[in-house]
Design a protein around this motif. Sequence first.
Motif, PDB file in Angstrom:
ATOM      1  N   SER A 171       3.435  53.764   2.551  1.00 59.67           N
ATOM      2  CA  SER A 171       2.308  53.888   1.620  1.00 59.67           C
ATOM      3  C   SER A 171       2.453  55.115   0.734  1.00 59.67           C
ATOM      4  O   SER A 171       2.079  55.093  -0.443  1.00 59.67           O
ATOM      5  N   PHE A 211      10.251  44.411  -1.303  1.00 56.78           N
ATOM      6  CA  PHE A 211       9.708  45.676  -1.802  1.00 56.78           C
ATOM      7  C   PHE A 211      10.146  46.749  -0.811  1.00 56.78           C
ATOM      8  O   PHE A 211       9.538  46.943   0.228  1.00 56.78           O
ATOM      9  N   ARG A 226      12.697  49.669  -4.745  1.00 57.01           N
ATOM     10  CA  ARG A 226      11.277  49.816  -5.106  1.00 57.01           C
ATOM     11  C   ARG A 226      10.740  48.590  -5.842  1.00 57.01           C
ATOM     12  O   ARG A 226       9.902  48.695  -6.742  1.00 57.01           O
ATOM     13  N   ALA A 250       0.598  47.127  -0.615  1.00 57.71           N
ATOM     14  CA  ALA A 250       1.605  46.071  -0.654  1.00 57.71           C
ATOM     15  C   ALA A 250       1.426  45.172   0.562  1.00 57.71           C
ATOM     16  O   ALA A 250       1.123  45.647   1.664  1.00 57.71           O
ATOM     17  N   ILE A 258       1.374  52.193  -6.967  1.00 61.84           N
ATOM     18  CA  ILE A 258       1.006  50.977  -6.242  1.00 61.84           C
ATOM     19  C   ILE A 258      -0.024  51.334  -5.173  1.00 61.84           C
ATOM     20  O   ILE A 258       0.218  52.178  -4.316  1.00 61.84           O
ATOM     21  N   VAL A 280       8.106  43.715   2.947  1.00 59.84           N
ATOM     22  CA  VAL A 280       7.739  45.066   2.531  1.00 59.84           C
ATOM     23  C   VAL A 280       8.388  46.067   3.475  1.00 59.84           C
ATOM     24  O   VAL A 280       8.140  46.055   4.688  1.00 59.84           O
ATOM     25  N   GLU A 328       5.248  56.510  -0.420  1.00 62.41           N
ATOM     26  CA  GLU A 328       6.234  56.250  -1.463  1.00 62.41           C
ATOM     27  C   GLU A 328       5.691  55.290  -2.516  1.00 62.41           C
ATOM     28  O   GLU A 328       5.892  55.483  -3.712  1.00 62.41           O
ATOM     29  N   MET A 329       4.985  54.250  -2.060  1.00 55.94           N
ATOM     30  CA  MET A 329       4.504  53.285  -3.046  1.00 55.94           C
ATOM     31  C   MET A 329       3.424  53.894  -3.942  1.00 55.94           C
ATOM     32  O   MET A 329       3.323  53.548  -5.118  1.00 55.94           O
ATOM     33  N   ARG A 330       2.656  54.814  -3.396  1.00 53.19           N
ATOM     34  CA  ARG A 330       1.600  55.407  -4.222  1.00 53.19           C
ATOM     35  C   ARG A 330       2.171  56.355  -5.268  1.00 53.19           C
ATOM     36  O   ARG A 330       1.554  56.572  -6.308  1.00 53.19           O
ATOM     37  N   ILE A 340       8.626  49.673   2.706  1.00 52.60           N
ATOM     38  CA  ILE A 340       8.381  50.949   2.039  1.00 52.60           C
ATOM     39  C   ILE A 340       7.042  51.493   2.533  1.00 52.60           C
ATOM     40  O   ILE A 340       6.110  50.716   2.799  1.00 52.60           O
TER      41      ILE A 340
END
Length: 352
Positions: free
Chosen positions: A308, A273, A278, A319, A316, A304, A310-312, A306
């Motif tokens: 927080s 991830f 992504r 992760a 998401i 992982v 970017e993932m949000r 990436i």
Amino acid sequence: MRIVIASDVIGALSSRRAGEVIASGWLPGAEVSVLPIGEAGAGFAAAYAELAGFTTSSRETNGVMVTTGHGADAGVVQVLGPQGGQGIPYQQSSRAIGDAIADTLRNGPVRRLIVDLAGLWVHDAGAGLLAALGATADRPLDRGVAGLDGISEVNLAGVRTLLDETELVGVVPAAQLSQSLLGLRGITSRAGREADADPELMLRTDATLEAFARQVSPPHAAAPGAGACGGLGFAVLALGGQLSTGPALTLVSAAGQQALRGVDLVVTGCSTFDFASRGGGVVAAMAEAAAAALSPCIVIAGEVLIGSREMRTMGIEAAYAVHESLADHAQPEISEEELAATARRVAKSWSW
């Protein structure tokens, strides 16, 4: 608590097996549904077969890996060849996919045939596929787009006889569902500019594809997705089929709809991830499904890479990595025991 686990392949674990291992972190005590799910060009065929309840078999033929399988009324076909490069593969043919489809149909009637279109690097708008199914023309259809130069006649009678009432569904990456076949935004323009190809050759190639499409099915030449996977999307649409993505087929299935009804938490997974990929199409699709169900979505991945923030933006919530860094880990493979231990740790924070 109702949980849906729909993971891409993780390491050497299939979608279903990865999902079952992750599910063990919440069991007993939660109502958990495991959905096999996969992306075109990767783990789609195995995941779809697991979802539909039939098995697949694979064989290597002429340098490509052919996977087929079918149940009572549906079948799946996937052909994976060498990884593509930049530019336009003028000589490459899509015949291998057509051969696999033809073999499946000759083994018995199939009401619905799901075909992964993303496994070959081609640029022939499905001409080779059509040739394998019985199409004829005044130019060779199985010598790539170069062989189509000067084409003025295509006969699909043999194709329609073989397909009979079988419905074709072409599976493509989500980003290619709107890909044009022809023109400035078409596949020749895009691939040619990436490799700084000769403009005159690009124009001639685009004109060749246009002449071919005009003989096969003019209305579908401009359809969204006709340019998907080197134009294989056009061939499927011209034969009355439809295009979809691997995750979408899982989510619209009866099992997918039932699992997402009233779900409290969506868990997905992937090998890596990171910011570049992504997590791939499966992670993106499950984040969208969770948002539609007004439920949080979390990722369990081998690694992982990436942040927080970017993932949000993807939807998401969090992760979790099995390994801090696969590159530095002495045993980069992800074992079932390690994945299960990570799932148990994550479940402690996501149980109510």
